[in-house]
Write a protein that holds these residues in place. Structure first.
Motif, PDB file in Angstrom:
ATOM      1  N   LEU A  46       0.832  -1.200   0.000  1.00  0.00           N
ATOM      2  CA  LEU A  46       0.000   0.000   0.000  1.00  0.00           C
ATOM      3  C   LEU A  46       0.870   1.255   0.000  1.00  0.00           C
ATOM      4  O   LEU A  46       0.591   2.212  -0.733  1.00  0.00           O
ATOM      5  CB  LEU A  46      -0.930  -0.010   1.213  1.00  0.00           C
ATOM      6  N   LEU A  47       1.932   1.269   0.794  1.00  0.00           N
ATOM      7  CA  LEU A  47       2.844   2.418   0.777  1.00  0.00           C
ATOM      8  C   LEU A  47       3.456   2.618  -0.604  1.00  0.00           C
ATOM      9  O   LEU A  47       3.610   3.750  -1.079  1.00  0.00           O
ATOM     10  CB  LEU A  47       3.957   2.224   1.816  1.00  0.00           C
ATOM     11  N   GLY A  48       3.804   1.514  -1.267  1.00  0.00           N
ATOM     12  CA  GLY A  48       4.347   1.606  -2.616  1.00  0.00           C
ATOM     13  C   GLY A  48       3.358   2.212  -3.591  1.00  0.00           C
ATOM     14  O   GLY A  48       3.715   3.035  -4.454  1.00  0.00           O
ATOM     15  N   GLU A  49       2.098   1.819  -3.481  1.00  0.00           N
ATOM     16  CA  GLU A  49       1.057   2.379  -4.349  1.00  0.00           C
ATOM     17  C   GLU A  49       0.864   3.870  -4.102  1.00  0.00           C
ATOM     18  O   GLU A  49       0.718   4.658  -5.039  1.00  0.00           O
ATOM     19  CB  GLU A  49      -0.266   1.640  -4.136  1.00  0.00           C
ATOM     20  N   ILE A  50       0.875   4.270  -2.831  1.00  0.00           N
ATOM     21  CA  ILE A  50       0.722   5.686  -2.496  1.00  0.00           C
ATOM     22  C   ILE A  50       1.863   6.492  -3.105  1.00  0.00           C
ATOM     23  O   ILE A  50       1.653   7.565  -3.693  1.00  0.00           O
ATOM     24  CB  ILE A  50       0.684   5.861  -0.957  1.00  0.00           C
ATOM     25  N   TRP A  51       3.085   5.970  -2.996  1.00  0.00           N
ATOM     26  CA  TRP A  51       4.248   6.656  -3.559  1.00  0.00           C
ATOM     27  C   TRP A  51       4.149   6.723  -5.078  1.00  0.00           C
ATOM     28  O   TRP A  51       4.324   7.785  -5.692  1.00  0.00           O
ATOM     29  CB  TRP A  51       5.506   5.924  -3.123  1.00  0.00           C
ATOM     30  N   ALA A  52       3.831   5.600  -5.709  1.00  0.00           N
ATOM     31  CA  ALA A  52       3.789   5.555  -7.171  1.00  0.00           C
ATOM     32  C   ALA A  52       2.704   6.456  -7.745  1.00  0.00           C
ATOM     33  O   ALA A  52       2.859   7.006  -8.845  1.00  0.00           O
ATOM     34  CB  ALA A  52       3.560   4.120  -7.631  1.00  0.00           C
ATOM     35  N   ARG A  53       1.616   6.629  -7.016  1.00  0.00           N
ATOM     36  CA  ARG A  53       0.518   7.461  -7.500  1.00  0.00           C
ATOM     37  C   ARG A  53       0.741   8.940  -7.191  1.00  0.00           C
ATOM     38  O   ARG A  53      -0.071   9.786  -7.604  1.00  0.00           O
ATOM     39  CB  ARG A  53      -0.805   6.991  -6.882  1.00  0.00           C
ATOM     40  N   GLY A  54       1.803   9.250  -6.458  1.00  0.00           N
ATOM     41  CA  GLY A  54       2.094  10.644  -6.153  1.00  0.00           C
ATOM     42  C   GLY A  54       1.005  11.316  -5.348  1.00  0.00           C
ATOM     43  O   GLY A  54       0.691  12.488  -5.557  1.00  0.00           O
TER      44      GLY A  54
END
Length: 293
Positions: free
Chosen positions: A114-122
């Motif tokens: 989930l943290l990775g998705e938040i980062w990737a989505r800016g």
């Protein structure tokens, strides 16, 4: 000087590892079978992996995502199911910090994804986002200003919900990707892989479509529970099956109305963007969290 970070993703079947730079760009990525965890087998395997990475990169930190319930402050496994033997109590952060003298972050794999998705989505204001991963089991993670673990650290153990006391099945035994694979084995005339099943269903195969709709109905039941209890701004579907994107959503989304009192209770449903790389990226997210958000 450019900074590099080792990202390790420990699963029951494979250990994936990568080197990422300060911007989250993957420089190199590999995977190997998870060893039998006797005699600190997993810790020693990670040690050898990092030593190999250090031949080519000067590492500024190590991020680890892992199956099991993690004490984030101690970087320690406080609960682990049967997938990885002798894993409970493993002090990952302490071992790696003492061995390599760099900062270490350890996080549960679904939460890291989930943290990775938040980062990737800016996402500048990543409030009220839920990630549900479909794989061997079903995992959940919830972010509302921070990762929400629950008072005792066991929150979002959604695979265990919706238990049927008659047959002792639960959400993940009925709705995981593994469950779909087991059901698929009962149809010798259908393709043997999940990806091929979706392709065959897209071509109009009725049996394939019916199988996916039955499975998708079970998936939808748990998603509806999350919508009703948490009312998040967005629910993301992760795991390898999320690569099917819209082909996956069409077998789940229509069945949400079976479990919701009205369409106003719906939350936008999307597939994860990073799929199997999400936990790798999320494992190093804490190094940059303040400057990203």
């Amino acid at each position: 000087m450019k900074m590099y970070y080792a990202a390790i993703d420990i699963g029951g079947s494979y250990i994936k590892y990568a080197v990422l730079d300060h911007w989250g760009a993957i420089q190199t990525k590999h995977k190997q079978l998870t060893p039998e965890n006797t005699g600190n087998g997993i810790l020693l395997t990670i040690q050898r992996i990092i030593e190999k990475l250090q031949v080519s990169y000067v590492l500024s930190g190590i991020g680890v995502s892992t199956a099991g319930i993690v004490d984030r402050a101690q970087g320690k496994i406080v609960y682990a199911g049967p997938t990885i033997a002798h894993y409970q109590g493993t002090e990952i952060a302490s071992f790696l910090h003492q061995t390599f003298a760099v900062p270490v972050h350890v996080e549960n794999d679904v939460k890291a994804a989930l943290l990775g998705e938040i980062w990737a989505r800016g996402l500048a204001d990543p409030a009220n986002i839920y990630l549900l991963t479909l794989g061997t089991g079903i995992g959940g993670a919830y972010y509302t200003d921070q990762l929400m673990d629950g008072h005792y650290g066991n929150g979002n153990s959604i695979g265990y919900m919706l238990t049927n006391p008659t047959d002792h099945s639960n959400y993940e035994t009925r709705a995981s990707t593994n469950s779909l694979k087991r059901q698929l084995q009962q149809y010798p005339e259908l393709p043997s892989t999940i990806e091929a099943l979706f392709t065959e269903a897209e071509k109009g195969n009725k049996e394939g479509q019916e199988l996916l709709h039955r499975w998708g109905t079970n998936v939808a039941q748990g998603i509806a529970e999350i919508m009703l209890i948490l009312n998040p701004s967005m629910i993301l579907l992760g795991g390898g099956i999320s690569q099917q994107e819209s082909r996956l959503l069409r077998y789940i989304d229509p069945h949400l109305d079976l479990y919701l009192p009205d369409k106003r209770f719906r939350t936008p449903l999307q597939t994860a963007r990073l799929q199997n790389d999400a936990a790798l990226l999320g494992s190093i997210y804490p190094f940059f969290q303040e400057e990203i958000i």
